[in-house]
Design a protein around this motif. Structure first.
Motif, PDB file in Angstrom:
ATOM      1  N   ALA A 282       0.827  -1.199   0.000  1.00  0.00           N
ATOM      2  CA  ALA A 282       0.000   0.000   0.000  1.00  0.00           C
ATOM      3  C   ALA A 282       0.865   1.254   0.000  1.00  0.00           C
ATOM      4  O   ALA A 282       0.596   2.215  -0.735  1.00  0.00           O
ATOM      5  CB  ALA A 282      -0.932   0.002   1.209  1.00  0.00           C
ATOM      6  N   ALA A 283       1.907   1.255   0.824  1.00  0.00           N
ATOM      7  CA  ALA A 283       2.793   2.418   0.890  1.00  0.00           C
ATOM      8  C   ALA A 283       3.470   2.654  -0.451  1.00  0.00           C
ATOM      9  O   ALA A 283       3.583   3.795  -0.911  1.00  0.00           O
ATOM     10  CB  ALA A 283       3.828   2.218   1.990  1.00  0.00           C
ATOM     11  N   GLN A 284       3.902   1.582  -1.104  1.00  0.00           N
ATOM     12  CA  GLN A 284       4.563   1.722  -2.397  1.00  0.00           C
ATOM     13  C   GLN A 284       3.589   2.239  -3.454  1.00  0.00           C
ATOM     14  O   GLN A 284       3.919   3.120  -4.247  1.00  0.00           O
ATOM     15  CB  GLN A 284       5.145   0.378  -2.837  1.00  0.00           C
ATOM     16  N   PHE A 285       2.372   1.688  -3.446  1.00  0.00           N
ATOM     17  CA  PHE A 285       1.356   2.092  -4.417  1.00  0.00           C
ATOM     18  C   PHE A 285       1.038   3.583  -4.279  1.00  0.00           C
ATOM     19  O   PHE A 285       0.989   4.326  -5.272  1.00  0.00           O
ATOM     20  CB  PHE A 285       0.099   1.247  -4.201  1.00  0.00           C
ATOM     21  N   ILE A 286       0.828   4.035  -3.057  1.00  0.00           N
ATOM     22  CA  ILE A 286       0.448   5.431  -2.837  1.00  0.00           C
ATOM     23  C   ILE A 286       1.621   6.362  -3.096  1.00  0.00           C
ATOM     24  O   ILE A 286       1.468   7.426  -3.712  1.00  0.00           O
ATOM     25  CB  ILE A 286      -0.116   5.605  -1.415  1.00  0.00           C
ATOM     26  N   ALA A 287       2.814   5.969  -2.653  1.00  0.00           N
ATOM     27  CA  ALA A 287       3.988   6.814  -2.892  1.00  0.00           C
ATOM     28  C   ALA A 287       4.237   6.991  -4.384  1.00  0.00           C
ATOM     29  O   ALA A 287       4.548   8.092  -4.850  1.00  0.00           O
ATOM     30  CB  ALA A 287       5.212   6.205  -2.208  1.00  0.00           C
ATOM     31  N   ASP A 288       4.081   5.912  -5.155  1.00  0.00           N
ATOM     32  CA  ASP A 288       4.274   6.009  -6.611  1.00  0.00           C
ATOM     33  C   ASP A 288       3.218   6.920  -7.232  1.00  0.00           C
ATOM     34  O   ASP A 288       3.500   7.676  -8.170  1.00  0.00           O
ATOM     35  CB  ASP A 288       4.214   4.621  -7.246  1.00  0.00           C
ATOM     36  N   ASN A 289       1.993   6.856  -6.714  1.00  0.00           N
ATOM     37  CA  ASN A 289       0.924   7.709  -7.236  1.00  0.00           C
ATOM     38  C   ASN A 289       1.173   9.183  -6.905  1.00  0.00           C
ATOM     39  O   ASN A 289       0.869  10.071  -7.710  1.00  0.00           O
ATOM     40  CB  ASN A 289      -0.429   7.263  -6.680  1.00  0.00           C
ATOM     41  N   ILE A 290       1.721   9.446  -5.725  1.00  0.00           N
ATOM     42  CA  ILE A 290       2.049  10.835  -5.376  1.00  0.00           C
ATOM     43  C   ILE A 290       3.154  11.350  -6.287  1.00  0.00           C
ATOM     44  O   ILE A 290       3.112  12.494  -6.764  1.00  0.00           O
ATOM     45  CB  ILE A 290       2.452  10.939  -3.895  1.00  0.00           C
ATOM     46  N   ARG A 291       4.139  10.520  -6.568  1.00  0.00           N
ATOM     47  CA  ARG A 291       5.202  10.920  -7.496  1.00  0.00           C
ATOM     48  C   ARG A 291       4.616  11.234  -8.876  1.00  0.00           C
ATOM     49  O   ARG A 291       5.013  12.207  -9.527  1.00  0.00           O
ATOM     50  CB  ARG A 291       6.250   9.813  -7.614  1.00  0.00           C
ATOM     51  N   THR A 292       3.661  10.418  -9.315  1.00  0.00           N
ATOM     52  CA  THR A 292       2.992  10.683 -10.592  1.00  0.00           C
ATOM     53  C   THR A 292       2.315  12.052 -10.573  1.00  0.00           C
ATOM     54  O   THR A 292       2.426  12.836 -11.519  1.00  0.00           O
ATOM     55  CB  THR A 292       1.952   9.588 -10.878  1.00  0.00           C
ATOM     56  N   MET A 294       3.008  14.617  -8.634  1.00  0.00           N
ATOM     57  CA  MET A 294       4.011  15.678  -8.552  1.00  0.00           C
ATOM     58  C   MET A 294       4.649  15.957  -9.912  1.00  0.00           C
ATOM     59  O   MET A 294       5.091  17.076 -10.190  1.00  0.00           O
ATOM     60  CB  MET A 294       5.084  15.304  -7.537  1.00  0.00           C
ATOM     61  N   SER A 295       4.653  14.939 -10.770  1.00  0.00           N
ATOM     62  CA  SER A 295       5.252  15.088 -12.101  1.00  0.00           C
ATOM     63  C   SER A 295       4.246  15.595 -13.128  1.00  0.00           C
ATOM     64  O   SER A 295       4.555  15.678 -14.323  1.00  0.00           O
ATOM     65  CB  SER A 295       5.822  13.741 -12.565  1.00  0.00           C
ATOM     66  N   GLY A 296       3.036  15.879 -12.691  1.00  0.00           N
ATOM     67  CA  GLY A 296       2.021  16.405 -13.592  1.00  0.00           C
ATOM     68  C   GLY A 296       1.101  15.359 -14.163  1.00  0.00           C
ATOM     69  O   GLY A 296       0.221  15.682 -14.975  1.00  0.00           O
ATOM     70  N   GLY A 297       1.276  14.099 -13.753  1.00  0.00           N
ATOM     71  CA  GLY A 297       0.400  13.040 -14.232  1.00  0.00           C
ATOM     72  C   GLY A 297      -0.845  12.904 -13.369  1.00  0.00           C
ATOM     73  O   GLY A 297      -1.046  13.645 -12.403  1.00  0.00           O
ATOM     74  N   THR A 298      -1.672  11.926 -13.705  1.00  0.00           N
ATOM     75  CA  THR A 298      -2.928  11.697 -12.978  1.00  0.00           C
ATOM     76  C   THR A 298      -2.861  10.363 -12.245  1.00  0.00           C
ATOM     77  O   THR A 298      -2.699   9.318 -12.875  1.00  0.00           O
ATOM     78  CB  THR A 298      -4.123  11.678 -13.943  1.00  0.00           C
ATOM     79  N   PRO A 299      -2.964  10.367 -10.918  1.00  0.00           N
ATOM     80  CA  PRO A 299      -2.980   9.105 -10.171  1.00  0.00           C
ATOM     81  C   PRO A 299      -4.203   8.264 -10.535  1.00  0.00           C
ATOM     82  O   PRO A 299      -5.207   8.790 -11.007  1.00  0.00           O
ATOM     83  CB  PRO A 299      -3.050   9.567  -8.709  1.00  0.00           C
ATOM     84  N   THR A 300      -4.106   6.971 -10.298  1.00  0.00           N
ATOM     85  CA  THR A 300      -5.230   6.071 -10.549  1.00  0.00           C
ATOM     86  C   THR A 300      -5.287   5.009  -9.454  1.00  0.00           C
ATOM     87  O   THR A 300      -4.266   4.672  -8.860  1.00  0.00           O
ATOM     88  CB  THR A 300      -5.081   5.355 -11.906  1.00  0.00           C
TER      89      THR A 300
END
Length: 309
Positions: A282-292, A294-300
């Protein structure tokens, strides 16, 4: 930029490491250390105290530490104009399928009766039908429902799935829409509920639904408690229209001590434990989504509040 984090049972070192390794931020705020609320752009939470999520004027995304989001949407002060991202990771899906398989086998092979016999010191063996003669119906064909269908299919069960819109799963009969709901119930020797709670699914499993199921059917509910009309299920259990039920979710949680489910011999209560969030994934999934983000992408996946999931 800061992240508001709230989960009473979290292992904070694990989450801090995940955020750091994802290249997000080490500036993690909690209810005891909010600092300047204007800094907070992301919220990562499970059951945050009501009112907190509405305190961050620059909030961009809310990340749920779980597949469900009612702990957010039921907060009267939650900023529902901010996109909510629900947890969707492979470990959660696998854990839910394991829970479902456990109870399907438990009912299919009469283990629920053997537990009763144990107390009576009764040595009595039951025959059970071939797996292919046991009809398992899955309500809800999202990622988790599809995974459960495939795994039960591979075990040889006769599996039917039902969703609001058409789906295709190899080796699984897929029904959809209100017009085909009764057909699903009619062939549900074991009915598994994975539907999200929406106005359309609240109280969906009531006396009318139970009468359309085969005599002596079984219920497995691991979605939301409000999908079932409790009094109707208890009546169906007393008449043995429904033989037994495995319930992991309830209208009120924790389940009150005086709730009749606790004492019913053919109700198996588990404490919302079917698929607890795996902290590491869960931590990895959410951290990767936050990075997305921050880079201007859209989390899913972003929750569609009109659909409820």
């Amino acid at each position: 930029m800061a992240i508001f984090f709230h989960w009473d049972d979290a292992t904070r070192d694990l989450w801090d490491t995940a955020f750091s390794e994802a290249g997000t931020t080490a500036d993690i705020r909690t209810v005891d250390n909010l600092g300047d609320v204007n800094d907070i752009e992301y919220a990562v939470a499970w059951a945050a105290p009501h009112g907190y999520l509405g305190r961050f004027p620059n909030l961009k995304y809310i990340f749920s530490i779980g597949a469900g989001v009612t702990h957010i949407t039921e907060d009267p002060d939650a900023p529902l104009d901010v996109p909510i991202v629900r947890l969707q990771d492979d470990m959660l899906v696998l854990d839910m399928s394991c829970h479902i398989i456990h109870w399907v086998l438990h009912f299919h092979r009469s283990y629920y009766l053997y537990k009763q016999y144990e107390g009576e010191k009764k040595w009595l063996r039951h025959r059970y039908p071939d797996n292919g003669d046991r009809r398992v119906a899955i309500m809800g064909l999202g990622q988790t429902g599809q995974d459960a269908c495939r795994r039960l299919r591979d075990l040889g069960f006769d599996v039917t799935g039902w969703a609001r819109s058409p789906k295709e799963i190899e080796g699984v009969r897929c029904l959809h829409g209100e017009a085909q709901f009764d057909a699903l119930l009619a062939e549900a020797d074991i009915l598994v509920n994975l539907l999200p709670l929406t106005p359309q699914t609240e109280n969906l499993l009531d006396a009318n639904a139970f009468t359309k199921m085969p005599d002596g059917a079984f219920i497995i509910n691991c979605s939301r408690g409000a999908s079932i009309v409790d009094a109707d299920l208890l009546n169906a259990l007393e008449s043995e229209k429904i033989k037994a039920a495995a319930l992991d979710v309830f209208r009120t949680e924790p389940l009150p001590h005086d709730d009749p489910y606790w004492d019913h011999p053919n109700v198996f209560v588990t404490p919302h434990a079917a698929a607890p969030s795996n902290e590491r994934s869960a931590a990895q999934f959410i951290a990767d989504n936050i990075r997305t983000a921050m880079s201007g992408g859209t989390p899913t996946p972003i929750v569609d509040l009109q659909r409820g999931y």
